[in-house]
Enzyme design. Structure first.
Site, PDB file in Angstrom:
ATOM      1  N   HIS A   1       0.860  -1.189   0.000  1.00 59.81           N
ATOM      2  CA  HIS A   1       0.000   0.000   0.000  1.00 59.81           C
ATOM      3  C   HIS A   1       0.897   1.240   0.000  1.00 59.81           C
ATOM      4  O   HIS A   1       2.006   1.206   0.535  1.00 59.81           O
ATOM      5  CB  HIS A   1      -0.839  -0.050   1.286  1.00 59.81           C
TER       6      HIS A   1
ATOM      7  N   ASP B   1       3.160  -4.400   8.131  1.00 65.20           N
ATOM      8  CA  ASP B   1       1.933  -3.629   7.975  1.00 65.20           C
ATOM      9  C   ASP B   1       0.779  -4.624   8.164  1.00 65.20           C
ATOM     10  O   ASP B   1       0.489  -5.422   7.268  1.00 65.20           O
ATOM     11  CB  ASP B   1       1.910  -2.992   6.586  1.00 65.20           C
TER      12      ASP B   1
ATOM     13  N   GLN C   1      -4.325  -5.136   7.081  1.00 63.85           N
ATOM     14  CA  GLN C   1      -5.296  -6.108   6.551  1.00 63.85           C
ATOM     15  C   GLN C   1      -5.190  -7.463   7.250  1.00 63.85           C
ATOM     16  O   GLN C   1      -5.821  -8.430   6.828  1.00 63.85           O
ATOM     17  CB  GLN C   1      -5.093  -6.302   5.040  1.00 63.85           C
TER      18      GLN C   1
ATOM     19  N   LYS D   1     -10.268  -0.392  10.584  1.00 59.88           N
ATOM     20  CA  LYS D   1     -10.391  -1.654   9.833  1.00 59.88           C
ATOM     21  C   LYS D   1     -10.684  -2.834  10.750  1.00 59.88           C
ATOM     22  O   LYS D   1     -10.824  -3.967  10.289  1.00 59.88           O
ATOM     23  CB  LYS D   1      -9.112  -1.918   9.037  1.00 59.88           C
TER      24      LYS D   1
ATOM     25  N   CYS E   1      -4.730   2.272  -3.658  1.00 60.81           N
ATOM     26  CA  CYS E   1      -3.441   2.742  -3.091  1.00 60.81           C
ATOM     27  C   CYS E   1      -2.330   1.732  -3.305  1.00 60.81           C
ATOM     28  O   CYS E   1      -1.424   1.602  -2.469  1.00 60.81           O
ATOM     29  CB  CYS E   1      -3.571   3.089  -1.608  1.00 60.81           C
TER      30      CYS E   1
HETATM   31  N1  PMP Z   1      -1.710  -0.635   4.574  1.00 60.89           N
HETATM   32  C1  PMP Z   1      -2.672  -1.424   4.072  1.00 60.89           C
HETATM   33  C2  PMP Z   1      -2.339  -2.824   3.667  1.00 60.89           C
HETATM   34  C3  PMP Z   1      -3.966  -0.925   3.961  1.00 60.89           C
HETATM   35  O1  PMP Z   1      -4.934  -1.693   3.450  1.00 60.89           O
HETATM   36  C4  PMP Z   1      -4.244   0.405   4.365  1.00 60.89           C
HETATM   37  C5  PMP Z   1      -5.642   0.984   4.226  1.00 60.89           C
HETATM   38  N2  PMP Z   1      -6.244   0.791   2.991  1.00 60.89           N
HETATM   39  C6  PMP Z   1      -3.198   1.167   4.874  1.00 60.89           C
HETATM   40  C7  PMP Z   1      -1.953   0.613   4.974  1.00 60.89           C
HETATM   41  C8  PMP Z   1      -3.413   2.565   5.327  1.00 60.89           C
HETATM   42  O2  PMP Z   1      -4.219   2.599   6.453  1.00 60.89           O
HETATM   43  P1  PMP Z   1      -4.792   3.987   7.014  1.00 60.89           P
HETATM   44  O3  PMP Z   1      -5.379   4.695   5.843  1.00 60.89           O
HETATM   45  O4  PMP Z   1      -5.808   3.567   8.028  1.00 60.89           O
HETATM   46  O5  PMP Z   1      -3.640   4.723   7.621  1.00 60.89           O
END
Ligand code: PMP
Length: 423
Positions: free
Chosen positions: A125, A203, A206, A229, A368
């Site tokens: 991401h 990270d 997910q 999430k 993203c």
């Molecule tokens: N890493 C991953 C794998 C994600 O899916 C996301 C959210 N889509 C993020 C980072 C970013 O998270 P946040 O927008 O809550 O900071």
């Protein structure tokens, strides 16, 4: 086949009772972007605001003491959820993005120089790419990516080859990909990276919503995730760091709360975890997060994971069976409840808009993960992502709607794009 009692669970989520476009009941399959909140979370936050809200750590009065107790109890709940060794290792941040930026700034600026490599997966991401690009701009280090193979997978051999060749200072990767849905072997890859002397950041944005996490078993230096999430509030996330790592790192944000002493000449920093929590923290959000973690734990992370696997497999098989649909991700046994796909001749935004007309909420775009999409030669995908409250019937309705999109656009022979890519 192992399914949760979704009738019971859905009663906890008021928003799932509503109808959307054209009076269709909402089928919420956008959980990888953000999840919904159960009453328990909303009530815990309401109770704080209505009964005992005050700033924490500062006041010697009843409300401040009650708020401080609840805030620190939330930290302890989070420690338990991750099986961290100490609550000092739990830093509340604004989210995954803020947590990774904190590491890239604080650990990165102190430890990385122009000869160093930061190793990522191509499927990361942007939150786990851009802070490292920014670190590269500051220090001259290189950011390298491990590619995926033709089956959307990354083998241990490939990881080993990149670790051997590049000897990275940091290996940062998502435990589960938000686009491919792939679940990666965190413990194994972390141990391989450690043998090469790399620092490891996971990270878990997910992963935390869907699987049992044990940070001590994972043995990574940092693990991060977001509240929104895991059925919790927005504006809060968690930065777990091994105590020795966090202790050795300079504070990132400066301000109130993170200091022991301030003079006209300078300052001294507070101990962990306050050292990394400058300013008024997300008090009510932490309380809401703790309520969410307790809610999920009571249902059981393994039960949630098993439920999503059933739904994910059903969606994966159903999508692959529709002519003209291509699933962008590995086989179902290597994924959780996320399925990204493209429909030949139909833009993902049109797919999403059509499905919305049936009440089905999915996401369309690059999610993203632009480098991943670029490497695959696709500009956008549609993504259906399940959570504990989704049902097999909802998956079936998704599949009917996708088949209808395909039939409708194949008939009209049109190639349209109605909305700008977002996300
Ligand atoms: N890493 C991953 C794998 C994600 O899916 C996301 C959210 N889509 C993020 C980072 C970013 O998270 P946040 O927008 O809550 O900071």
């Amino acid at each position: 086949m192992s399914l949760l009692d979704t009738d019971k669970i859905r009663r906890d989520f008021p928003v799932l009772q509503r109808n959307v476009t054209g009076g269709h009941p909402l089928i919420y399959l956008d959980n990888a972007a953000s999840t919904q909140r159960p009453r328990a979370v909303i009530e815990a936050m309401d109770e704080c605001y209505l009964q005992y809200y005050s700033n924490v750590h500062r006041g010697i009065h009843t409300l401040s003491e009650e708020s401080t107790r609840a805030y620190e109890a939330a930290r302890e709940t989070t420690r338990e959820f991750l099986n961290a060794a100490s609550a000092r290792e739990i830093i509340f941040a604004a989210g995954t993005t803020a947590a990774i930026n904190t590491v890239a700034r604080s650990w990165g600026d102190a430890n990385v120089s122009s000869d160093d490599v930061i190793l990522l997966l191509i499927s990361e991401h942007h939150a786990n790419i851009v802070p490292w690009h920014q670190l590269a701009a500051r220090t001259g280090c290189r950011v390298e990516f491990i590619p995926i193979d033709e089956n959307f997978e990354i083998s241990d051999e490939t990881v080993a080859e990149y670790l051997d060749r590049l000897q990275p200072k940091m290996f940062a990767f998502a435990a589960a990909s938000n686009t491919l849905g792939s679940e990666y072997p965190v413990q194994r890859w972390t141990s391989m990276a450690r043998q090469h002397g790399a620092t490891v950041l996971i990270d878990a944005a997910q992963a935390a919503p869907h699987q049992q996490i044990d940070v001590q078993a994972w043995d990574a230096d940092f693990v991060v995730f977001s509240g929104h999430k895991v059925c919790g509030p927005t504006g809060i996330g968690v930065l777990y760091g091994k105590e020795a790592m966090l202790d050795a790192m300079p504070a990132f944000l400066g301000g109130g709360g993170m200091i022991l002493n301030v003079t006209t000449e300078g300052f001294t920093t507070h101990e962990l975890p306050e050292k990394f929590e400058a300013g008024t923290p997300p008090i009510v959000e932490a309380i809401g997060l703790a309520a969410a973690l307790k809610y999920l734990t009571a249902i059981g992370m393994e039960n949630i994971h098993a439920h999503e696997r059933v739904l994910g497999e059903r969606a994966d098989a159903g999508l692959r069976a529709i002519d003209g649909v291509r699933v962008i991700g590995p086989t179902a046994d290597k994924k959780g409840g996320i399925n990204s796909f493209v429909i030949e001749g139909v833009h993902a935004h049109d797919v999403s808009q059509f499905l919305d007309g049936r009440g089905v909420a999915v996401r369309a775009g690059h999610h993203c993960t632009m480098p991943l999409h670029q490497s695959l030669g696709v500009t956008a995908t549609a993504r259906a992502s399940c959570y504990l409250y989704n049902t097999t019937d909802e998956v079936d309705q998704l599949l009917v709607a996708v088949a209808d999109v395909r039939a409708k656009f194949a008939r009209s022979g049109r190639r349209r794009r109605t909305r700008r890519p977002v996300e």
